[in-house]
Every structure is written in C-alpha cells, then in structure tokens.
Scaffold this motif. Structure first.
Motif, mmCIF file in Angstrom:
data_model
loop_
_atom_site.group_PDB
_atom_site.id
_atom_site.type_symbol
_atom_site.label_atom_id
_atom_site.label_comp_id
_atom_site.label_asym_id
_atom_site.label_seq_id
_atom_site.Cartn_x
_atom_site.Cartn_y
_atom_site.Cartn_z
ATOM 1 N N ASP A 183 2.891 9.632 -3.588
ATOM 2 C CA ASP A 183 3.967 9.117 -4.426
ATOM 3 C C ASP A 183 4.198 7.626 -4.185
ATOM 4 O O ASP A 183 4.531 6.876 -5.124
ATOM 5 C CB ASP A 183 5.257 9.918 -4.209
ATOM 6 C CG ASP A 183 5.680 9.974 -2.750
ATOM 7 O OD1 ASP A 183 4.864 9.624 -1.876
ATOM 8 O OD2 ASP A 183 6.835 10.366 -2.486
ATOM 9 N N VAL A 184 3.990 7.178 -2.944
ATOM 10 C CA VAL A 184 4.129 5.748 -2.635
ATOM 11 C C VAL A 184 3.012 4.959 -3.314
ATOM 12 O O VAL A 184 3.247 3.892 -3.887
ATOM 13 C CB VAL A 184 4.112 5.515 -1.111
ATOM 14 C CG1 VAL A 184 4.164 4.012 -0.798
ATOM 15 C CG2 VAL A 184 5.280 6.234 -0.448
ATOM 16 N N LYS B 267 -4.662 6.430 -12.319
ATOM 17 C CA LYS B 267 -3.276 6.873 -12.191
ATOM 18 C C LYS B 267 -3.125 8.340 -12.567
ATOM 19 O O LYS B 267 -2.379 9.081 -11.906
ATOM 20 C CB LYS B 267 -2.362 6.003 -13.068
ATOM 21 C CG LYS B 267 -2.061 4.634 -12.480
ATOM 22 C CD LYS B 267 -1.063 3.850 -13.332
ATOM 23 C CE LYS B 267 0.292 4.488 -13.338
ATOM 24 N NZ LYS B 267 1.292 3.657 -14.077
ATOM 25 N N SER C 86 3.751 4.488 -6.939
ATOM 26 C CA SER C 86 4.771 3.461 -7.177
ATOM 27 C C SER C 86 4.168 2.066 -7.081
ATOM 28 O O SER C 86 4.617 1.135 -7.768
ATOM 29 C CB SER C 86 5.928 3.608 -6.180
ATOM 30 O OG SER C 86 5.513 3.267 -4.859
ATOM 31 N N GLN C 87 3.144 1.904 -6.256
ATOM 32 C CA GLN C 87 2.482 0.609 -6.134
ATOM 33 C C GLN C 87 1.646 0.283 -7.373
ATOM 34 O O GLN C 87 1.454 -0.885 -7.710
ATOM 35 C CB GLN C 87 1.617 0.573 -4.870
ATOM 36 C CG GLN C 87 2.451 0.558 -3.587
ATOM 37 C CD GLN C 87 1.580 0.569 -2.346
ATOM 38 O OE1 GLN C 87 1.027 1.595 -1.959
ATOM 39 N NE2 GLN C 87 1.460 -0.586 -1.703
ATOM 40 N N ASP D 9 2.731 1.323 -10.324
ATOM 41 C CA ASP D 9 3.786 1.033 -11.298
ATOM 42 C C ASP D 9 4.298 -0.396 -11.184
ATOM 43 O O ASP D 9 4.619 -1.029 -12.195
ATOM 44 C CB ASP D 9 4.943 2.020 -11.131
ATOM 45 C CG ASP D 9 4.566 3.438 -11.551
ATOM 46 O OD1 ASP D 9 3.637 3.578 -12.373
ATOM 47 O OD2 ASP D 9 5.195 4.394 -11.055
ATOM 48 N N ASP D 10 4.392 -0.919 -9.953
ATOM 49 C CA ASP D 10 4.883 -2.294 -9.803
ATOM 50 C C ASP D 10 3.744 -3.314 -9.743
ATOM 51 O O ASP D 10 3.964 -4.494 -9.442
ATOM 52 C CB ASP D 10 5.789 -2.431 -8.572
ATOM 53 C CG ASP D 10 5.055 -2.198 -7.247
ATOM 54 O OD1 ASP D 10 3.814 -2.317 -7.201
ATOM 55 O OD2 ASP D 10 5.743 -1.901 -6.250
#
Length: 277
Positions: free
Chosen positions: A200-201, A166, A204-205, A207-208
């Motif tokens: 950025d996408v 990350k 976010s993946q 993060d979730d």
C-alpha cells in the motif's frame, strides 16, 4: 556444424557486457536478435560488424528452421535479446530445442539479468526465489496466478510494463495488503530506482509520482512466512478453517485452496464441505 551462442547483453548500461560476449559477437557470422534497431546500437558502440537477423515471437517458427540450416552449413550464430539473457522471458526456446535435436553445440555466454539485479538490492529474502516473468494480462487470470504463488515461501520475481505496473500492485494488495514488495525501474541506468516497502505504501508512491511510471519494471513480492506449527487448526472444522483465512483478507477461493494444501486434501473436497454440498 557450427556453434549456437546464447549471449547476454546489457539491461541498460552499455558497459555491463563481458569481454567474452564482445569477442563472440565480433567473431560470429550472424547475430539473431529481437529488434535489429536495438541491437544495432550495441553493435555500433562496440564496433561489431556481424550482420543482424531478426528473430522474435512473430517469426520464430520460420526463422528457427532457417537458422538451424545455417548452423548445419557451418555458419556460427549468436542469439541475443534486446536486453539481458536470451530465453529468459524472451524468444529462443524453440531454437535451442531444435539445435539440441540436431546435435548442434549450444554455448551460453552469461550476462546481466534484470530480475536478479533487482533482487540483490531489494532487501527481500534472496536464498529462495521463483521467477514468474510476465503475468497474464487479463485480471482474472493474473489474480488466480498470484493467489496460488503468493502463499509459497519464496520471493517472487515479476516483469511488468509501465502501463500495467499499478494494476498488478493493486492485485497484489487485494490478495495481501500487508505483504512487502520491491519495485525496480531503470535498472543500471542513471535514474535507477529500487524501492521496498509494504504494497500500500508503494502504491501511494506511484500516486504522488515519487515512483514515475517510466521504464520497464521488476516487481518482487516477499514470500509467505512458512508456518512452523500446523497444529493450530486441528481443532477447527473445515468451515472454521476456511473462514479464518477469509478473515485474514484472503479470497474465498484462495482460502479453500490454502486449507486443502494445509490439510493435504483435494480442493473440491474442501469446497464441498465448506459450501455444504
């Protein structure tokens, strides 16, 4: 003198090994490997009886001398890494150099490679690529490396651990948040995952948790588009040209370096002009 074999081994799925590789590992007198515990599993699966000799970054100086002596005495040796191809971001370079200096025959037994496996399925351009292996761990050095490489017209291939993946993606985002990347994990295994999207996408993946931070990672970064016409900046001053790149989310240091490359100037010359030194 005998032969030093460089043998490719599976990167995950144990079935991904060639008949020739198994045959060589069964017939050599010794197998030099990074971690004997890892290689024992492969040997047990394929009923390979050759004794194992530890060869890794912390003992390679001493072990290189020992292995060369064994080869000179007619002992055949296979060098393997824990996964994939020896020498490719893994130990073995010093051994091959020493073997060639002593006129010892070196043969390569091809096998899987994590970087190219991820590249094939990524959907990113694959005709021109640059293999960087593991990046520097310190953030400043890592960012400097990426700032230099991300403005080349070549897909970049990087290896990364789950603990740093990350942070490395965030560094890529700092340099160019509009760049496409691909992340591959658990390659060739049951839960293989290869995801390609804008950085950025992808973050976010993480993060979730739709991309778990488990397993070793391959990060691919799409190369910069090669400019067809460089005449657009001819009427700009050096200051205007550097400012243009900064406004495109490039760090000042990287912008200065980029202007120097485009104008075929020395970086320090552009720096002095931009800062009115």
């Amino acid at each position: 003198m005998s032969i030093l074999y460089l043998v490719g081994t599976p990167i995950g799925n144990l079935a991904d090994i060639t008949y020739r590789a198994v045959d060589i590992l069964r017939t050599v007198d010794m197998i030099a490997c990074e971690d004997t515990r890892v290689t024992k599993k492969l040997c047990a699966h394929y009923e390979i009886q050759a004794p194992l000799k530890s060869y890794h970054d912390h003992n390679k100086t001493q072990q290189t001398e020992y292995l060369i002596e064994q080869l000179q005495q007619g002992v055949s040796i296979a060098l393997v890494s824990d996964a994939g191809l020896p020498l490719i971001s893994d130990p073995g370079y010093e051994l091959v150099v020493a073997a060639r200096e002593q006129q010892i025959q070196v043969e390569t037994i091809p096998g899987p490679n994590a970087g190219l496996t991820a590249l094939m399925a990524s959907g990113l351009p694959s005709f021109t690529y640059t293999f960087l292996g593991f990046l520097p761990r310190k953030e400043k050095q890592k960012q400097a490396c990426l700032e230099q490489r991300m403005y080349e017209n070549s897909t970049l291939i990087i290896y990364e651990s789950p603990h740093r993946v990350k942070d490395t993606l965030k560094t890529i985002q700092k340099i160019d948040d509009k760049r496409k990347v691909s992340v591959g994990r658990e390659l060739t295994k049951k839960f293989e995952q290869i995801v390609t999207n804008y950085v950025d996408v992808i973050l976010s993946q993480f993060d979730d948790a739709s991309i778990p931070t488990k397993g070793e990672f391959v990060i691919l970064i799409q190369g910069a588009e090669k400019a067809e016409d460089t005449a657009w900046f001819e009427d700009m001053t050096i200051q205007e040209h550097v400012t243009y790149h900064i406004n495109e989310n490039m760090k000042p240091k990287a912008a200065i370096k980029r202007v120097a490359e485009l104008r075929h100037m020395k970086t320090n010359e552009v720096y002095d002009i931009y800062h009115n030194v």
